[in-house]
Design an enzyme around this catalytic site. Structure first.
Site, mmCIF file in Angstrom:
data_model
loop_
_atom_site.group_PDB
_atom_site.id
_atom_site.type_symbol
_atom_site.label_atom_id
_atom_site.label_comp_id
_atom_site.label_asym_id
_atom_site.label_seq_id
_atom_site.Cartn_x
_atom_site.Cartn_y
_atom_site.Cartn_z
ATOM 1 N N TRP A 92 32.965 59.663 52.564
ATOM 2 C CA TRP A 92 32.950 59.130 51.010
ATOM 3 C C TRP A 92 31.684 60.045 50.227
ATOM 4 O O TRP A 92 30.570 59.946 50.617
ATOM 5 C CB TRP A 92 32.456 57.582 50.984
ATOM 6 C CG TRP A 92 32.576 56.923 49.602
ATOM 7 C CD1 TRP A 92 33.801 56.514 49.263
ATOM 8 C CD2 TRP A 92 31.335 56.619 48.868
ATOM 9 N NE1 TRP A 92 33.586 55.617 48.150
ATOM 10 C CE2 TRP A 92 32.228 55.981 47.801
ATOM 11 C CE3 TRP A 92 29.964 57.089 48.765
ATOM 12 C CZ2 TRP A 92 31.274 55.672 46.506
ATOM 13 C CZ3 TRP A 92 29.503 56.399 47.584
ATOM 14 C CH2 TRP A 92 30.186 56.059 46.386
ATOM 15 N N ASN A 104 26.711 59.683 59.395
ATOM 16 C CA ASN A 104 26.518 58.700 58.212
ATOM 17 C C ASN A 104 25.008 58.753 57.692
ATOM 18 O O ASN A 104 24.462 58.645 58.682
ATOM 19 C CB ASN A 104 26.945 57.272 58.488
ATOM 20 C CG ASN A 104 28.742 57.283 58.818
ATOM 21 O OD1 ASN A 104 29.230 58.348 58.436
ATOM 22 N ND2 ASN A 104 29.191 55.896 59.110
ATOM 23 N N GLY A 105 25.189 58.296 56.373
ATOM 24 C CA GLY A 105 23.678 58.416 55.940
ATOM 25 C C GLY A 105 22.999 59.407 55.108
ATOM 26 O O GLY A 105 24.036 60.073 54.586
ATOM 27 N N GLU A 132 32.583 36.399 39.107
ATOM 28 C CA GLU A 132 33.503 36.845 40.205
ATOM 29 C C GLU A 132 34.864 37.126 39.856
ATOM 30 O O GLU A 132 35.590 38.242 40.460
ATOM 31 C CB GLU A 132 33.503 35.825 41.264
ATOM 32 C CG GLU A 132 34.308 36.053 42.561
ATOM 33 C CD GLU A 132 33.835 37.598 43.374
ATOM 34 O OE1 GLU A 132 32.654 38.197 42.893
ATOM 35 O OE2 GLU A 132 34.707 37.762 44.148
ATOM 36 N N HIS A 171 27.462 35.792 21.265
ATOM 37 C CA HIS A 171 26.094 36.650 20.984
ATOM 38 C C HIS A 171 26.475 38.186 21.144
ATOM 39 O O HIS A 171 25.823 38.907 21.460
ATOM 40 C CB HIS A 171 25.123 36.345 21.965
ATOM 41 C CG HIS A 171 24.703 34.831 21.873
ATOM 42 N ND1 HIS A 171 23.783 34.664 20.628
ATOM 43 C CD2 HIS A 171 25.006 33.853 22.466
ATOM 44 C CE1 HIS A 171 23.426 32.952 20.702
ATOM 45 N NE2 HIS A 171 24.300 32.760 21.778
ATOM 46 N N LYS A 187 33.841 49.685 51.192
ATOM 47 C CA LYS A 187 33.605 48.411 51.480
ATOM 48 C C LYS A 187 32.160 47.813 51.787
ATOM 49 O O LYS A 187 31.994 46.826 51.582
ATOM 50 C CB LYS A 187 34.673 48.107 52.752
ATOM 51 C CG LYS A 187 34.537 46.640 53.517
ATOM 52 C CD LYS A 187 35.131 45.781 52.630
ATOM 53 C CE LYS A 187 35.199 44.441 52.951
ATOM 54 N NZ LYS A 187 35.570 43.411 51.793
ATOM 55 N N GLU A 202 37.846 45.651 39.987
ATOM 56 C CA GLU A 202 37.746 46.465 41.070
ATOM 57 C C GLU A 202 39.008 47.009 41.431
ATOM 58 O O GLU A 202 39.172 48.024 42.010
ATOM 59 C CB GLU A 202 36.846 46.018 42.076
ATOM 60 C CG GLU A 202 37.317 44.691 42.564
ATOM 61 C CD GLU A 202 36.393 44.187 43.642
ATOM 62 O OE1 GLU A 202 35.597 45.111 44.387
ATOM 63 O OE2 GLU A 202 36.291 43.183 43.930
ATOM 64 N N CYS A 244 31.305 55.949 54.308
ATOM 65 C CA CYS A 244 31.835 56.829 55.573
ATOM 66 C C CYS A 244 31.720 56.225 56.818
ATOM 67 O O CYS A 244 31.231 55.109 57.101
ATOM 68 C CB CYS A 244 30.684 57.979 55.897
ATOM 69 S SG CYS A 244 30.096 58.893 54.269
ATOM 70 N N ARG A 289 37.180 51.041 54.474
ATOM 71 C CA ARG A 289 35.582 51.297 54.318
ATOM 72 C C ARG A 289 35.121 52.199 53.049
ATOM 73 O O ARG A 289 34.478 51.992 52.418
ATOM 74 C CB ARG A 289 34.743 51.894 55.200
ATOM 75 C CG ARG A 289 34.644 50.970 56.733
ATOM 76 C CD ARG A 289 34.145 51.721 57.659
ATOM 77 N NE ARG A 289 32.619 51.948 57.108
ATOM 78 C CZ ARG A 289 31.670 51.083 57.569
ATOM 79 N NH1 ARG A 289 31.742 50.028 58.119
ATOM 80 N NH2 ARG A 289 30.398 51.535 57.383
ATOM 81 N N LYS A 347 36.794 40.667 40.572
ATOM 82 C CA LYS A 347 37.904 40.851 41.278
ATOM 83 C C LYS A 347 39.082 41.872 40.566
ATOM 84 O O LYS A 347 39.870 42.851 40.888
ATOM 85 C CB LYS A 347 38.617 39.770 41.677
ATOM 86 C CG LYS A 347 37.940 39.024 42.660
ATOM 87 C CD LYS A 347 38.012 39.556 44.100
ATOM 88 C CE LYS A 347 36.993 40.382 44.518
ATOM 89 N NZ LYS A 347 35.730 39.985 44.833
HETATM 90 C C1 F6R Z 1 33.562 43.094 45.672
HETATM 91 C C2 F6R Z 1 32.574 43.499 46.896
HETATM 92 C C3 F6R Z 1 31.304 43.816 46.702
HETATM 93 C C4 F6R Z 1 30.425 43.517 47.837
HETATM 94 C C5 F6R Z 1 29.014 44.040 47.811
HETATM 95 C C6 F6R Z 1 27.979 43.610 48.821
HETATM 96 O O1 F6R Z 1 34.554 42.511 46.036
HETATM 97 O O2 F6R Z 1 33.222 43.314 47.768
HETATM 98 O O3 F6R Z 1 30.876 43.591 45.399
HETATM 99 O O4 F6R Z 1 30.312 42.089 47.829
HETATM 100 O O5 F6R Z 1 29.337 45.410 47.931
HETATM 101 O O6 F6R Z 1 28.607 43.838 50.148
HETATM 102 P P1 F6R Z 1 28.156 42.789 51.310
HETATM 103 O O7 F6R Z 1 28.624 41.368 51.027
HETATM 104 O O8 F6R Z 1 28.687 43.439 52.338
HETATM 105 O O9 F6R Z 1 26.523 42.886 51.590
#
Ligand code: F6R
Length: 612
Positions: free
Chosen positions: A78, A104-105, A485, A508, A607, A492, A2, A27, A489
């Protein structure tokens, strides 16, 4: 997650609020709304869906309040409690319509509050926990908004970042924070409030970051900050150093594409002034322990979530290999609850782009509680983790707007490699090796540029596989976290079901899933065990799975017999993680683009994950 904006000044509030919400879109959200106060009345416009639709709704509303108001609040929601619809969207009004609030929260005891209010004849109309708070504030109101907010906040359990206004006291905004970030921007004759600096940087650079349990009262006479229980506090004005243009897409189609191409520069910024070639070490002033103290560190525990945790894994390998210090990585969410064994000779490193991730923050607090040395690796300056750790290294990646983290990851790895170098030089690494490694770090921007030049070739490969529904990424050693990673990517942003595995793990179980239409991305660059991964890739081929081989320049033969090849510069194993991940970022991006996905705002994602 949010997002919050608030405005009080001389300009048209609805324009500033909607523009601020647009800047917070990245976000992640599923509904949005604004409330404005003018001539003693509040008007609210809310909309499930995109900000552009909210803007149309605001622009077409005949309301003089929205047209004339110079005071208002806005929110991107959100969904957590209840579906994303107009009723559940913020701002919420109390039953009388005289109080409006964005939150927010999470209010943990909202059910108790709701039933208490019901006994007083006050019924909530939404499914949200947030609405109970504005109803409670209105219930506590006896003629002074900050008194009512203070009383209500002392009755709730949970986390909040809130902005509240009432038409009983036009010109006043009350802001408070506990566990959900709030920044207050101080402009000329105006005050802006946001949950995230990117919403306000076009208007001002001077900001105050509220701390937990702070409450700010904004009126035409200025701003006063106190604690929620009304004790005076003083907070410094700090300068936000982000460039407003950095938070715009410019000529790029997506923020993610822009941010991938920014990586040579962001890595340059992350390493600038931090390498001492003569002594063969890294100078990380935020890690302010002496060489003697560094030598006392027995173990490094790295905590983070998602991409940040993957960066931590690269750091774990580098710290153990180069410094000979025991290093471990743990998901922050697990660390916080499993009562980890921590000693004062442990260094706990929390990695977080946003510096606000709830689980990582909780892990920091747990590590501090247990007496460890704690350091933060954050991108967002002034973020909660950066402030609470007090010691650490900023990434200097600049604002990362694309939900899929790219430039933050490569800066995190660059910083982890420098941290490994610093620790290694207090221990077993000789100076000449330190200098050689520092020179490799210095070359990272040019190595990334080499990969970015292959954008078109990688796009062509991506288009061949754009229709796949499953994919596997395999690697060994330093390339294992890179495989994780790469898979993250892809899944997502393209919604392709992608899994990263240690190459040896495939047999396995997961190999059972391989079919003709399940590509395997095999990381065959020059790292120890490369030949074994090559063998694992052959096994995939034998099951008819197409293999995309990533190999080091000069070793193209390693890709022989495979379907496609991506060549990355030849460099030492720890260093190769960065150019290799850039190739995988491009692959994921182009697959998502070919599938027509909404790359910068993937479905269901936020985000910054500020709730558990
Ligand atoms: C994936 C991504 C998330 C963040 C995770 C941690 O592309 O961005 O997996 O890495 O939510 O976020 P931060 O780094 O802000 O703690």
């Amino acid at each position: 997650m949010c997002g919050i904006v608030g405005y009080f000044g001389k300009r048209k509030a609805s324009d500033i609020l909607v523009d601020g919400l647009r800047r917070l879109e990245y976000r992640g959200y599923d509904s949005a709304g604004i409330a404005c106060l003018f001539d003693g009345r509040i008007d609210v416009v809310k909309n499930p869906g995109k900000i552009k639709d909210l803007r149309l709704k605001v622009d077409s509303a005949a309301s003089p309040i929205l047209k004339e108001s110079i005071q208002g609040i806005g929110h991107t929601r959100w969904a957590t409690h209840g579906p994303p619809n107009e009723v559940n969207a913020h701002p919420h009004l109390d039953a009388s319509g005289h109080f409006a609030m964005v939150h927010n929260g999470i209010i943990e005891n909202y059910k108790d509050i709701r039933s208490g209010l019901a006994k007083e004849g006050i019924e909530c109309i939404s499914d949200t926990d947030s609405e109970t708070l504005v109803q409670l504030i209105a219930f506590c109101y006896k003629g002074n908004l900050e008194d009512a907010v203070s009383e209500a906040l002392q009755r709730i359990k949970g986390t909040y970042g809130i902005v509240v206004m009432t038409d009983h006291e036009p010109g006043k905004l009350v802001v408070a924070r506990c566990g959900s970030p709030i920044v207050i921007g101080i402009g000329r004759n105006e005050t802006l409030i946001a949950s995230d600096a990117s919403a306000i940087i076009p208007h001002t650079r001077d900001a105050i970051y509220l701390e937990d349990f702070d409450m700010a009262v904004i009126t035409p006479d200025g701003m006063e900050i106190c604690s929620v229980d009304r004790a005076p506090v003083s907070r410094e004005v700090t300068a936000m150093d982000w460039d407003a243009a950095a938070a715009e897409k410019g000529e790029y189609k997506h923020f993610m594409l822009k941010e991938m191409f920014e990586q040579p520069q962001s890595i340059r910024n992350a390493i600038r002034g931090r390498l001492d070639y003569e002594m063969g070490t890294a100078v990380l002033s935020g890690l302010d322990f002496s060489a003697r103290d560094a030598a006392q560190i027995n173990r490094v525990l790295v905590v983070g979530c998602g991409t940040s945790m993957h960066a931590g894994m690269v750091g774990e390998y580098a710290i153990e290999e180069m410094a000979g210090v025991n290093a471990e990585v743990e998901q922050a969410a697990e660390f916080r609850y499993r009562n980890p064994l921590i000693t004062p000779s442990d260094l706990v490193v929390a990695i977080s782009q946003s510096g606000e991730t709830a689980d990582t923050l909780a892990a920091v607090r747990e590590a501090k509680q247990k007496g460890a040395l704690v350091a933060g690796l954050c991108n967002v300056v002034g973020s909660t983790i950066a402030r609470e750790t007090g010691r650490g290294v900023y990434l200097h990646a600049g604002p990362e707007i694309g939900v899929a983290s790219t430039k933050a990851f490569t800066c995190q790895v660059s910083v982890m490699l420098m941290m490994a170098l610093k620790l290694a030089r207090t221990r077993r690494m000789p100076g000449h090796e330190g200098t050689e490694f520092a020179r490799w770090i210095q070359r990272l921007p040019e190595l990334v540029e080499e990969v970015l030049k292959q954008n078109d070739a990688i796009k062509a490969i991506a288009q061949k596989y754009a229709k796949c529904e499953h994919a596997f990424f395999i690697g060994r050693g330093y390339l294992f976290p890179v495989a994780l990673e790469g898979a993250l990517k892809l899944k997502e942003i393209s919604y392709v079901h992608a899994e990263g595995y240690h190459a040896a793990e495939l047999k396995h179980g997961p190999i059972a899933l391989l079919q003709e239409d399940t590509p395997v991305i095999a990381l065959l660059n020059n790292v120890p065990g490369k030949e074994k991964t090559q063998g694992n890739a052959e096994e995939c081929k034998a099951r008819k799975a197409p293999v995309i081989a990533v190999v080091s320049a000069g070793d193209e033969g390693a890709a022989e017999g495979f379907d496609d090849v991506i060549v990355v510069p030849d460099c030492p194993p720890a260093i190769t993680t960065i150019p290799t991940v850039v190739a995988l970022q491009l692959l994921a991006y182009h697959i998502a683009a070919a599938r027509g996905c909404e790359i910068d705002q993937p479905r269901n994602l936020a985000k910054s994950v500020t709730v558990e």
